[in-house]
Design an enzyme around this catalytic site. Sequence first.
Site, PDB file in Angstrom:
ATOM      1  N   CYS A 172     -15.581 -11.727  12.998  1.00 20.08           N
ATOM      2  CA  CYS A 172     -14.633 -12.771  13.436  1.00 20.08           C
ATOM      3  C   CYS A 172     -13.717 -12.293  14.563  1.00 20.08           C
ATOM      4  O   CYS A 172     -12.839 -13.014  15.000  1.00 20.08           O
ATOM      5  CB  CYS A 172     -13.807 -13.263  12.253  1.00 20.08           C
ATOM      6  SG  CYS A 172     -12.572 -12.070  11.697  1.00 20.08           S
ATOM      7  N   ASP A 188      -3.734  -0.192   7.633  1.00 19.22           N
ATOM      8  CA  ASP A 188      -2.917  -0.264   6.419  1.00 19.22           C
ATOM      9  C   ASP A 188      -2.482  -1.691   6.106  1.00 19.22           C
ATOM     10  O   ASP A 188      -2.464  -2.120   4.958  1.00 19.22           O
ATOM     11  CB  ASP A 188      -1.672   0.623   6.570  1.00 19.22           C
ATOM     12  CG  ASP A 188      -2.045   2.073   6.776  1.00 19.22           C
ATOM     13  OD1 ASP A 188      -3.061   2.501   6.182  1.00 19.22           O
ATOM     14  OD2 ASP A 188      -1.354   2.767   7.537  1.00 19.22           O
ATOM     15  N   CYS A 199     -12.069 -12.671   7.299  1.00 23.75           N
ATOM     16  CA  CYS A 199     -13.353 -13.315   7.003  1.00 23.75           C
ATOM     17  C   CYS A 199     -14.110 -12.681   5.844  1.00 23.75           C
ATOM     18  O   CYS A 199     -15.137 -13.201   5.415  1.00 23.75           O
ATOM     19  CB  CYS A 199     -14.237 -13.343   8.251  1.00 23.75           C
ATOM     20  SG  CYS A 199     -14.878 -11.716   8.688  1.00 23.75           S
ATOM     21  N   CYS A 219     -12.487  -7.001   5.928  1.00 25.94           N
ATOM     22  CA  CYS A 219     -11.707  -7.781   6.885  1.00 25.94           C
ATOM     23  C   CYS A 219     -10.967  -8.857   6.091  1.00 25.94           C
ATOM     24  O   CYS A 219     -11.588  -9.645   5.377  1.00 25.94           O
ATOM     25  CB  CYS A 219     -12.617  -8.425   7.928  1.00 25.94           C
ATOM     26  SG  CYS A 219     -11.760  -9.658   8.926  1.00 25.94           S
ATOM     27  N   GLU A 228      -2.262  -1.113  -5.317  1.00 23.73           N
ATOM     28  CA  GLU A 228      -3.413  -0.417  -5.860  1.00 23.73           C
ATOM     29  C   GLU A 228      -3.003   0.379  -7.092  1.00 23.73           C
ATOM     30  O   GLU A 228      -1.923   0.953  -7.138  1.00 23.73           O
ATOM     31  CB  GLU A 228      -3.967   0.529  -4.796  1.00 23.73           C
ATOM     32  CG  GLU A 228      -5.444   0.598  -4.807  1.00 23.73           C
ATOM     33  CD  GLU A 228      -5.999   0.701  -3.394  1.00 23.73           C
ATOM     34  OE1 GLU A 228      -7.215   0.783  -3.263  1.00 23.73           O
ATOM     35  OE2 GLU A 228      -5.223   0.695  -2.429  1.00 23.73           O
ATOM     36  N   CYS A 278     -12.871  -6.589  13.792  1.00 23.98           N
ATOM     37  CA  CYS A 278     -13.957  -7.085  12.947  1.00 23.98           C
ATOM     38  C   CYS A 278     -15.100  -7.600  13.834  1.00 23.98           C
ATOM     39  O   CYS A 278     -14.869  -8.446  14.687  1.00 23.98           O
ATOM     40  CB  CYS A 278     -13.429  -8.191  12.054  1.00 23.98           C
ATOM     41  SG  CYS A 278     -14.723  -9.015  11.125  1.00 23.98           S
ATOM     42  N   ASP A 319       0.856  -1.178   0.000  1.00 23.46           N
ATOM     43  CA  ASP A 319       0.000   0.000   0.000  1.00 23.46           C
ATOM     44  C   ASP A 319       0.897   1.234   0.000  1.00 23.46           C
ATOM     45  O   ASP A 319       1.919   1.259   0.686  1.00 23.46           O
ATOM     46  CB  ASP A 319      -0.877  -0.032   1.264  1.00 23.46           C
ATOM     47  CG  ASP A 319      -2.145   0.768   1.076  1.00 23.46           C
ATOM     48  OD1 ASP A 319      -2.483   1.094  -0.080  1.00 23.46           O
ATOM     49  OD2 ASP A 319      -2.796   1.082   2.085  1.00 23.46           O
TER      50      ASP A 319
END
Length: 383
Positions: free
Chosen positions: A338, A345, A319, A316, A263, A335, A179
């Site tokens: 889960c 990041d 999951c 997430c 990205e 989350c 990232d």
Amino acid sequence: MGNKAYRFRLYPNQEQQQFLAKCFGCSRFVYNYFLRLTTDIYVDSKKSLRYKEWSKLLTSLKKEFQWLQEVNSQPLQQTLKDLETAYSRFFKGLAKFPRFKKRSNKQSFRVPQNFSVTEEGKLKLPKMSPMKMVIHREIEGDIKSVTISQTPSGKYFASIATELDIPKAPLNGEKIGMDLGLKDFCITNKPERFENPRYFQRSLRRLKIRQRRLSRKAKDSNNRKKARVKVAKIHEKVANQRLDYQQKISLKLTNENQVISCEDLNIKGMVKNRKLSKQISDVAWGQFLTLLEYKGDIYGCEIKRVDRFFPSSKRCSKCGYIKEDLTLKDREWTCPECHAHHDRDINACWNLLQFSDSKIPLEERKSTPNQTVEMQCIKSVSS
Ligand SMILES: [Zn+2]
């Protein structure tokens, strides 16, 4: 087959400097002449001239302006090819309309053949005596072309492009998600963090002083010229530091991994944001991605660009739950599905990796434009 480029400092003597100035001048003249001619003819008759016509016209131009014959003709042909590239990039929407070349900008011309590196390591160009060159690393591969340039601060460089067979590194299967950001320059899922050194920001104070001094110098004076060189030197230093930093990170990442997922940034769209444009130009993600791809090619590492509308932060990575109400202030989150605890990041990096590995079902890959990473960057800094 891979391509490699080397940049070596040149030390031309007085006479050679004069000849190079002629070459820069002729290239610039030819470029500007045909840019103007093509624009004028298009305005008059909607007919567009291209390389084929330019090339024919160049022959008659040389008869009209005899001083064009003093330099080697190949660089002039190359200039026309560059103009052709500038036009086609414009028509593909990749660049602005070609602009006239100015004497005060970086000067350059390219020699595609008939040049050589002598046994003493000097650079021999057509119509010139061999020039002193500092070869600080061994040249690998077949030499394809050389570009001679002069920076605004007055230094001369030769960029030598070569083509070579590169043995691909054995596959070790390492894959990472990466990232890019403004706070940290680059983060991976491993996790690794590389800080953003903000070289331009750091040099702002010095730059402002130099620019103020420049603005006080009389127009066309010798002192103004000297002051301009000093400003150019600061810009050059910043660019060199940045490039050096990015070379090291891209080398490390492409050497250690076989796949890097990141990205696909819309850098042009981001730079339009006035608040952030300086910071985004300073961080130079575009240059970094180019370096990654260039080195990836050499060391056998694939760079996968992930659709920029994919919600990498809100998902997430354990999951697949999408936390719609995640805001930019949430640097860490848990989350609800889960109960995995995430660093924002690093979680995004894991998602990018899973996305390019097709481990995420198709319906989740759909996305909405307001979740783009550039919008996130802009918001996170504006807030
Ligand atoms: Zn979860």
